[in-house]
Design a protein around this motif. Structure first.
Motif, PDB file in Angstrom:
ATOM      1  N   GLY A  26       8.738   3.920  -8.902  1.00  0.00           N
ATOM      2  CA  GLY A  26       9.669   3.032  -8.099  1.00  0.00           C
ATOM      3  C   GLY A  26       8.910   2.268  -7.068  1.00  0.00           C
ATOM      4  N   ALA A  27       7.774   2.119  -7.019  1.00  0.00           N
ATOM      5  CA  ALA A  27       6.822   1.430  -5.973  1.00  0.00           C
ATOM      6  C   ALA A  27       7.042  -0.055  -6.245  1.00  0.00           C
ATOM      7  N   ILE A  28       7.367  -0.363  -7.554  1.00  0.00           N
ATOM      8  CA  ILE A  28       7.545  -1.844  -7.715  1.00  0.00           C
ATOM      9  C   ILE A  28       8.720  -2.025  -8.703  1.00  0.00           C
ATOM     10  N   ARG A  29       9.198  -3.255  -8.668  1.00  0.00           N
ATOM     11  CA  ARG A  29      10.450  -3.238  -9.735  1.00  0.00           C
ATOM     12  C   ARG A  29      10.338  -4.889 -10.225  1.00  0.00           C
ATOM     13  N   GLU A  30      10.943  -5.026 -11.158  1.00  0.00           N
ATOM     14  CA  GLU A  30      11.016  -6.454 -11.800  1.00  0.00           C
ATOM     15  C   GLU A  30      12.258  -7.099 -11.514  1.00  0.00           C
ATOM     16  N   CYS A  31      12.119  -8.527 -10.929  1.00  0.00           N
ATOM     17  CA  CYS A  31      13.339  -9.313 -10.730  1.00  0.00           C
ATOM     18  C   CYS A  31      14.208  -9.343 -11.842  1.00  0.00           C
ATOM     19  N   GLU A  32      15.488  -9.068 -11.770  1.00  0.00           N
ATOM     20  CA  GLU A  32      16.466  -8.848 -13.285  1.00  0.00           C
ATOM     21  C   GLU A  32      16.382 -10.514 -13.498  1.00  0.00           C
ATOM     22  N   GLU A  33      16.344 -11.173 -12.694  1.00  0.00           N
ATOM     23  CA  GLU A  33      16.610 -12.811 -12.966  1.00  0.00           C
ATOM     24  C   GLU A  33      15.416 -13.447 -13.534  1.00  0.00           C
ATOM     25  N   HIS A  34      14.323 -13.276 -12.964  1.00  0.00           N
ATOM     26  CA  HIS A  34      13.154 -14.196 -13.121  1.00  0.00           C
ATOM     27  C   HIS A  34      11.978 -13.298 -13.600  1.00  0.00           C
ATOM     28  N   GLY A  35      11.931 -12.137 -13.526  1.00  0.00           N
ATOM     29  CA  GLY A  35      10.926 -11.379 -14.029  1.00  0.00           C
ATOM     30  C   GLY A  35       9.574 -11.085 -13.428  1.00  0.00           C
ATOM     31  N   TRP A  36       9.600 -11.358 -12.064  1.00  0.00           N
ATOM     32  CA  TRP A  36       8.496 -11.320 -11.304  1.00  0.00           C
ATOM     33  C   TRP A  36       8.424  -9.878 -10.738  1.00  0.00           C
ATOM     34  N   MET A  37       7.266  -9.270 -10.509  1.00  0.00           N
ATOM     35  CA  MET A  37       7.275  -8.232  -9.930  1.00  0.00           C
ATOM     36  C   MET A  37       7.223  -8.133  -8.555  1.00  0.00           C
ATOM     37  N   GLN A  38       7.832  -7.163  -7.896  1.00  0.00           N
ATOM     38  CA  GLN A  38       8.163  -7.010  -6.495  1.00  0.00           C
ATOM     39  C   GLN A  38       7.714  -5.797  -5.818  1.00  0.00           C
ATOM     40  N   ASP A  39       7.281  -5.845  -4.901  1.00  0.00           N
ATOM     41  CA  ASP A  39       6.434  -4.725  -4.249  1.00  0.00           C
ATOM     42  C   ASP A  39       7.932  -4.256  -3.248  1.00  0.00           C
ATOM     43  N   ARG A  40       8.130  -2.730  -3.400  1.00  0.00           N
ATOM     44  CA  ARG A  40       9.362  -2.355  -2.574  1.00  0.00           C
ATOM     45  C   ARG A  40       8.964  -1.818  -1.400  1.00  0.00           C
ATOM     46  N   ALA A  41       7.697  -1.731  -1.099  1.00  0.00           N
ATOM     47  CA  ALA A  41       7.421  -1.513   0.276  1.00  0.00           C
ATOM     48  C   ALA A  41       8.031  -0.266   0.704  1.00  0.00           C
ATOM     49  N   ASP A  42       7.987   0.968  -0.304  1.00  0.00           N
ATOM     50  CA  ASP A  42       8.441   2.218  -0.134  1.00  0.00           C
ATOM     51  C   ASP A  42       7.272   2.982   0.049  1.00  0.00           C
ATOM     52  N   PRO A  43       7.018   3.499   1.157  1.00  0.00           N
ATOM     53  CA  PRO A  43       5.732   4.305   1.117  1.00  0.00           C
ATOM     54  C   PRO A  43       5.753   5.548   0.441  1.00  0.00           C
ATOM     55  N   HIS A  44       6.768   6.258   0.173  1.00  0.00           N
ATOM     56  CA  HIS A  44       6.987   7.358  -0.729  1.00  0.00           C
ATOM     57  C   HIS A  44       6.766   7.276  -2.155  1.00  0.00           C
ATOM     58  N   ALA A  45       7.097   6.008  -2.699  1.00  0.00           N
ATOM     59  CA  ALA A  45       6.956   5.708  -3.834  1.00  0.00           C
ATOM     60  C   ALA A  45       5.547   5.261  -4.371  1.00  0.00           C
ATOM     61  N   ARG A  46       4.974   4.699  -3.196  1.00  0.00           N
ATOM     62  CA  ARG A  46       3.565   4.434  -3.520  1.00  0.00           C
ATOM     63  C   ARG A  46       2.820   5.697  -3.514  1.00  0.00           C
ATOM     64  N   GLU A  47       3.228   6.642  -2.628  1.00  0.00           N
ATOM     65  CA  GLU A  47       2.436   7.912  -2.740  1.00  0.00           C
ATOM     66  C   GLU A  47       2.415   8.563  -4.174  1.00  0.00           C
ATOM     67  N   ARG A  48       3.775   8.433  -4.536  1.00  0.00           N
ATOM     68  CA  ARG A  48       4.230   8.855  -6.027  1.00  0.00           C
ATOM     69  C   ARG A  48       3.159   8.238  -7.078  1.00  0.00           C
ATOM     70  N   ALA A  49       2.931   6.993  -6.848  1.00  0.00           N
ATOM     71  CA  ALA A  49       2.048   6.269  -7.673  1.00  0.00           C
ATOM     72  C   ALA A  49       0.546   6.711  -7.608  1.00  0.00           C
ATOM     73  N   PHE A  50      -0.033   6.866  -6.572  1.00  0.00           N
ATOM     74  CA  PHE A  50      -1.187   7.277  -6.226  1.00  0.00           C
ATOM     75  C   PHE A  50      -1.366   8.990  -6.905  1.00  0.00           C
ATOM     76  N   ASP A  51      -0.357   9.650  -6.722  1.00  0.00           N
ATOM     77  CA  ASP A  51      -0.206  10.815  -7.213  1.00  0.00           C
ATOM     78  C   ASP A  51      -0.352  10.933  -8.683  1.00  0.00           C
ATOM     79  N   ILE A  52       0.233   9.918  -9.489  1.00  0.00           N
ATOM     80  CA  ILE A  52       0.127   9.753 -11.004  1.00  0.00           C
ATOM     81  C   ILE A  52      -1.273   9.429 -11.290  1.00  0.00           C
TER      82      ILE A  52
END
Ligand SMILES: [Zn+2]
Length: 87
Positions: A26-52
């Motif tokens: 959940g650290a990034i998501r895709e824009c539903e309209e245009h398909g660009w990846m966006q950083d959600r700037a969520d430190p907990h989600a980033r931590e989860r990604a590094f954990d993975i």
């Protein structure tokens, strides 16, 4: 023989994996309209990604390389969609 030319450079695979891990966390998501990846700037989600990355790196990739790739993808993604109008 088609086999040899179908081999992708490892970095492409690792990058694709890192994007999947970031989406899963959940650290990034895709824009539903245009398909660009966006950083959600969520430190907990980033931590989860590094954990993975640390616990479950892709085959043949060290945990350090996997974590570095996750960081690299985060650095390359902006926090807004370039095509969405600003609020
Ligand atoms: Zn957009």
């Amino acid at each position: 023989m088609l086999m040899a030319s179908e081999r992708r450079p490892a970095i492409r695979t690792v990058r694709g994996w890192a994007i999947c891990a970031l989406q899963e966390a959940g650290a990034i998501r895709e824009c539903e309209e245009h398909g660009w990846m966006q950083d959600r700037a969520d430190p907990h989600a980033r931590e989860r990604a590094f954990d993975i990355a640390r616990r479950n790196p892709p085959a043949g990739v060290s945990t350090d390389e996997a974590a570095a790739e996750v960081r690299d993808v985060l650095n390359s993604i902006g926090d807004t969609c370039p095509e969405c109008p600003p609020d």
